[in-house]
Design an enzyme around this catalytic site. Structure first.
Site, PDB file in Angstrom:
ATOM      1  CD  GLU A 194     -13.403  -5.945  -7.749  1.00  0.00           C
ATOM      2  OE1 GLU A 194     -12.474  -5.918  -6.912  1.00  0.00           O
ATOM      3  OE2 GLU A 194     -14.305  -6.813  -7.726  1.00  0.00           O
TER       4      GLU A 194
ATOM      5  CD  GLN B  63      13.130  13.292  -7.941  1.00  0.00           C
ATOM      6  OE1 GLN B  63      12.522  12.613  -7.122  1.00  0.00           O
ATOM      7  NE2 GLN B  63      14.326  13.800  -7.713  1.00  0.00           N
TER       8      GLN B  63
ATOM      9  N   GLY C 229      -7.322 -13.299   7.393  1.00  0.00           N
ATOM     10  CA  GLY C 229      -6.457 -14.400   6.981  1.00  0.00           C
ATOM     11  C   GLY C 229      -6.639 -14.836   5.549  1.00  0.00           C
ATOM     12  CB  ALA C 230      -8.831 -15.411   3.270  1.00  0.00           C
TER      13      ALA C 230
END
Length: 394
Positions: free
Chosen positions: A253, A347, A140-141
């Protein structure tokens, strides 16, 4: 695989030491990764033997002090070299796990534990015997870290940890997990701390290995903590400083993710250049068609401009001046650029590009998460936007 002259020489960014390290990493990848990587992907797990091999060959623990068995080298250009060589063979799942450990988790173990813990943990982290993870995200977070529910309560000489985490990279293999938990619900941003949870601690359980769209060989897991009793010394750093510790380490990070994105985009472009100048269509090489040349011109320009920013950011990280906003710009631009470049490269492969047997197909699948984890592109824009607005405050 061909490279453009400017990318090949990198304008003096890498020294002879970095290039010697590159040769070592390239040989390691050829010997230990390429023959086994597709099997790891099929098995949806990188074996521990691959971690031990990385440790034995100096791929792990580059920044770990020599006294603890590491390379004693904090120059971020060395991890960049490793990321580039892994990307060149399309080893996304393996590279992600290694970079998570060395670039993102290791700084916590270098700076915050006691000297005894450093002696206990750092040699294994450098050798690959200890695999690490960091557990922030919850069901939930995600980006809103202050909304987490995982909590730790002091009980005498222990902390009692309860909660759940999800999307945890290295979650299945991890021996040490840095867990972000709430320790004081009334202290605002000072109400969070970091803890080290060790493998086999009672109450620590791993859930399912998550079935992801891409990077299938990377073990991403749910983690559960039910009354896990942690010795007081497993508090990492000081109580109440957890959010601050995270913020301090976010620039590295996010730069690590930007570096991986750049390396992935460069690899995709190199495979594509090779392919279009080998493939024939309408009586000529596909690469000689004007539409293809224009496409390659766009792609190569995007990649090389991105590299210039990443190189400056890496040098700023080395000298301690890289800001959160600058790192967020790197993460935002490079990961979005990787998705664009990889899609357009696919592509140019035509139908073959959509086959998993081609590295471009796997790269297309794997790169999509780059704009999501480590902070979504929308969160990066919010951070950058706040920094801009802050310049106009009295």
């Amino acid at each position: 695989m061909s490279t453009s002259p400017s990318l090949n020489h990198r304008l003096g960014f890498y020294t002879d030491d970095h290039e010697a390290y590159r040769a070592s990493v390239r040989e390691f990848v050829k010997r230990e990764v390429e023959p086994h990587y597709l099997q790891w992907e099929e098995e949806r797990l990188v074996p521990r033997s691959a971690w031990l091999a990385a440790g034995a060959n100096g791929i792990l623990g580059v920044a770990v002090p020599e006294e603890f068995g590491g390379g004693g080298e904090s120059d971020f250009r060395f991890p960049m070299v490793a990321a580039e060589e892994m990307a060149a063979v399309g080893a996304s799942s393996y590279s992600l796990g290694l970079r998570l450990q060395d670039d993102i988790v290791l700084p916590y173990f270098l700076d915050l534990p006691s000297e005894e813990q450093r002696k206990e943990w750092l040699p294994g982290i450098a050798s690959g015997e200890i695999i690490t993870a960091i557990a922030m995200t919850e069901p939930g977070a995600g980006s809103d870290l202050q909304g987490i529910r995982t909590s730790a309560v002091r009980d005498g000489a222990h902390w009692v940890l309860n909660g759940a985490k999800t999307f945890i990279t290295n979650g299945i293999n991890a021996d040490l997990v840095v867990v972000f938990a709430r320790t004081d619900p009334d202290a605002g941003s000072r109400g969070f701390s970091l803890f080290v949870v060790e493998r086999d601690m009672p109450g620590f359980e791993r859930g399912r290995k998550l079935d992801k769209v891409g990077i299938p060989g990377q073990d991403t897991a749910e983690l559960f903590f039910s009354d896990v009793r942690l010795p007081a010394e497993n508090l990492l750093g000081e109580e109440g400083q957890g959010l601050i510790y995270l913020m301090q380490r976010l620039p590295q990070e996010r730069l690590s993710l930007a570096v991986q994105a750049l390396a992935g985009a460069e690899a995709a472009l190199a495979w594509t250049r090779d392919y279009v100048f080998e493939r024939q269509a309408f009586g000529q090489r596909v690469g000689d068609l004007q539409a293809t040349r224009f496409e390659l011109a766009d792609l190569e320009t995007e990649v090389e401009v991105g590299r210039a920013y990443v190189q400056n950011a890496a040098l700023a990280l080395n000298d301690g001046t890289l800001t959160t906003a600058e790192a967020s710009k790197a993460k935002l631009w490079l990961t979005e650029m990787q998705v664009r470049v990889t899609s357009r490269c696919l592509q140019l492969f035509g139908g073959y590009g959509f086959m998993n047997e081609y590295p471009i197909g796997r790269a297309y699948r794997d790169c999509r998460v780059q704009t999501i984890y480590g902070g979504t592109s929308q969160i990066m824009k919010e951070i950058i936007g706040r920094d801009i607005a802050g310049r106009y405050r009295d």
